[in-house]
Design a protein around this motif. Sequence first.
Motif, mmCIF file in Angstrom:
data_model
loop_
_atom_site.group_PDB
_atom_site.id
_atom_site.type_symbol
_atom_site.label_atom_id
_atom_site.label_comp_id
_atom_site.label_asym_id
_atom_site.label_seq_id
_atom_site.Cartn_x
_atom_site.Cartn_y
_atom_site.Cartn_z
ATOM 1 N N ILE A 146 0.847 -1.199 0.000
ATOM 2 C CA ILE A 146 0.000 0.000 0.000
ATOM 3 C C ILE A 146 0.882 1.248 0.000
ATOM 4 C CG2 ILE A 146 -0.335 0.151 2.531
ATOM 5 C CD1 ILE A 146 -3.230 1.096 1.926
ATOM 6 N N ALA A 147 1.983 1.187 0.734
ATOM 7 C CA ALA A 147 2.931 2.309 0.735
ATOM 8 C C ALA A 147 3.635 2.421 -0.620
ATOM 9 C CB ALA A 147 3.954 2.147 1.851
ATOM 10 N N PHE A 148 4.033 1.273 -1.181
ATOM 11 C CA PHE A 148 4.699 1.300 -2.486
ATOM 12 C C PHE A 148 3.779 1.928 -3.534
ATOM 13 C CE2 PHE A 148 6.853 -2.981 -1.193
ATOM 14 C CZ PHE A 148 7.605 -2.324 -0.244
ATOM 15 N N ALA A 149 2.496 1.578 -3.493
ATOM 16 C CA ALA A 149 1.540 2.090 -4.489
ATOM 17 C C ALA A 149 1.370 3.599 -4.358
ATOM 18 C CB ALA A 149 0.198 1.377 -4.346
ATOM 19 N N MET A 150 1.234 4.091 -3.124
ATOM 20 C CA MET A 150 1.089 5.536 -2.913
ATOM 21 C C MET A 150 2.316 6.279 -3.410
ATOM 22 S SD MET A 150 -0.576 5.264 0.906
ATOM 23 C CE MET A 150 -0.570 7.019 1.311
#
Length: 632
Positions: A146-150
């Motif tokens: 989720i952090a990578f996507a943001m």
Amino acid sequence: MATKKELEGEVFYPSEQVMAQARVKDWDALAKKADKDFTGFWADEASELEWFKKWDKVLDDSNKPFYKWFTGGKVNIVHNCIDRHLKTHRKNQLALIWESEDGRETRSFSYFAMNREVTRMANIIKAMGVRKGDRVTIYMGRIPEIAFAMLACAKIGAVHSVVFGGFSADALRGRIEDSDSKLVVTQDGNFLNGKIIELKRTVDEAVKKCPSVENVLVIRRTGHEIEMDPLRDHWYHEMEKLPIANGKCTTEEMDAEDPLYILYTSGSTGKPKAVLHVHGGYMVGIYSTLKYVFDAQDGDRYWCAADPGWVTGHSYIVYGPLLVGATSFMFEGGPAYPYPNRWWQCVERYGITILYTAPTAIRGLMRFGEAWPNKHDLSSLRLLGSVGEPINPEAWKWYHRVIGKERCPVMDTWWQTETGMFMITPTPVMPLKPGSGTKPFFGIRAEILNDAGEPVKDGDEGYLVITRPWPAMLRTIYGDAERYVSQYWSKFPGKYLAGDSARRDADGYYWIIGRVDDVINVSGHRLGTAEIESALVSHPAVAEAAAIGLPHEVKGTGIHVFCLLRAGIVPSDALSEELRQHVSKVISPIARPEEVKFLDKLPKTRSGKIMRRVLKARMQGLPEGDLSTLED
């Protein structure tokens, strides 16, 4: 009005050790300096970060209330979160540590590895046709991706819209449609309390009526069987093996005022508001607040136990810790599964030094007593934090005594999705009063006003307003500039209306009371009464409904609803339970009412507005106030 004693309560002073470690030892001196020249203060803070091109002007207030910060500056928040650290000793320092709900899986990423993962995700998102300015909806649980996507979206200049992974298909669809998202990033499912949450199935249901969505990118987490549309859905683990995923990806040069993300927050009327934040000012605001309030330093293991789907997760799980170069911890599960010592296991295992969580979690863990935390070595902790709602003094003192062993100051922070950053908050060197957020952050000015817009006396309750702009402030409501002005700037022109009531004591300490509008804050999650009532009325048995919030021992506020049934429908306990389940399904389990009451008539004004305050007063046995506008 509360007495002086009730307002001020006990005072807890910082220890010599806390004072010795603190970055800012003289709070008053810096506060005075920042207040005297607030644009100078923010310019100094911005100068600690790297810019592709320095700004021409710190604050452009020529088109109030559409303020702009660091105009002419070129920057990208990801450059400051990751790229610049690769040139320093932080390259091989841990950026993120993750543990699964069951504790059987752990993953960790250095700043170098974060760069690799974010670059790969960015290349894949670009391959899906996403370009600078496009919107991407992210609907996930607490996993590193989720952090990578943001960060990947921000790196290429796309605008992310993270939707909390507990929202229903209807709620998700509305947010996808409003943002006109081209891509949805999700996962097959999420683990929560030992069960699988069907995220991909919810996305499938939502995107049926979302023509803007061209692709769905799916991360494998649970491994259970799901449907995959061969023309639309793509497994991330298959995409990352392709050549397109593994080249370089240049961090896009953005204007300081270019959009970074939109995040939906419930309003008291109408659809949820799409709050818009930008690269430059938001970056400076969260960098400064995390640096000073949690005194983040090299060697800290920082844990914000929120969900990335809310603003706390955006500012202080994903972006803030990376900006200050901290090592951040992310935990997939909740605080009490399978046993109430789960969090304390994590603190002990990873040597967590800073823990930031919500009063509802603290109250929930208090119920299980002191034996569970006392089984674990919590001596690594040096600072505690609270967020999401006012913390009651009893919970504050338990947190301070049992978890912090009376060594760790509690940073009780007041802020909002709209503010982007902490607004009223202590720093470690300040004397603390349980239940008070202390004073405005450096450079921030706040007032408490009555209905006429006049400042109230110390000790009196009134509307909390912010009287001058700050860098991390929302720029507008996405697609609805008129609503932005009317919602936040019209009641007291030139002053930002927070929507919370508050009071200030004789020492200048602020005490947040709660919402003045009809938003219910359940465990730190803001839910609009209109959303809850709409869900109830969508049930075939219900003609009209009203929702209110009442004090709840664990959640802070619990939802209570009142229903007028359609002709011929008979009230029953079974129907009450059915309606509770219905709201849970339509909105989210978070919105599940504590109680459903059936009435013959709702209290309304002559113009047809439901008088929720009357229902609230009646339920608590309090005076019902002026009833002159009541219909009957």
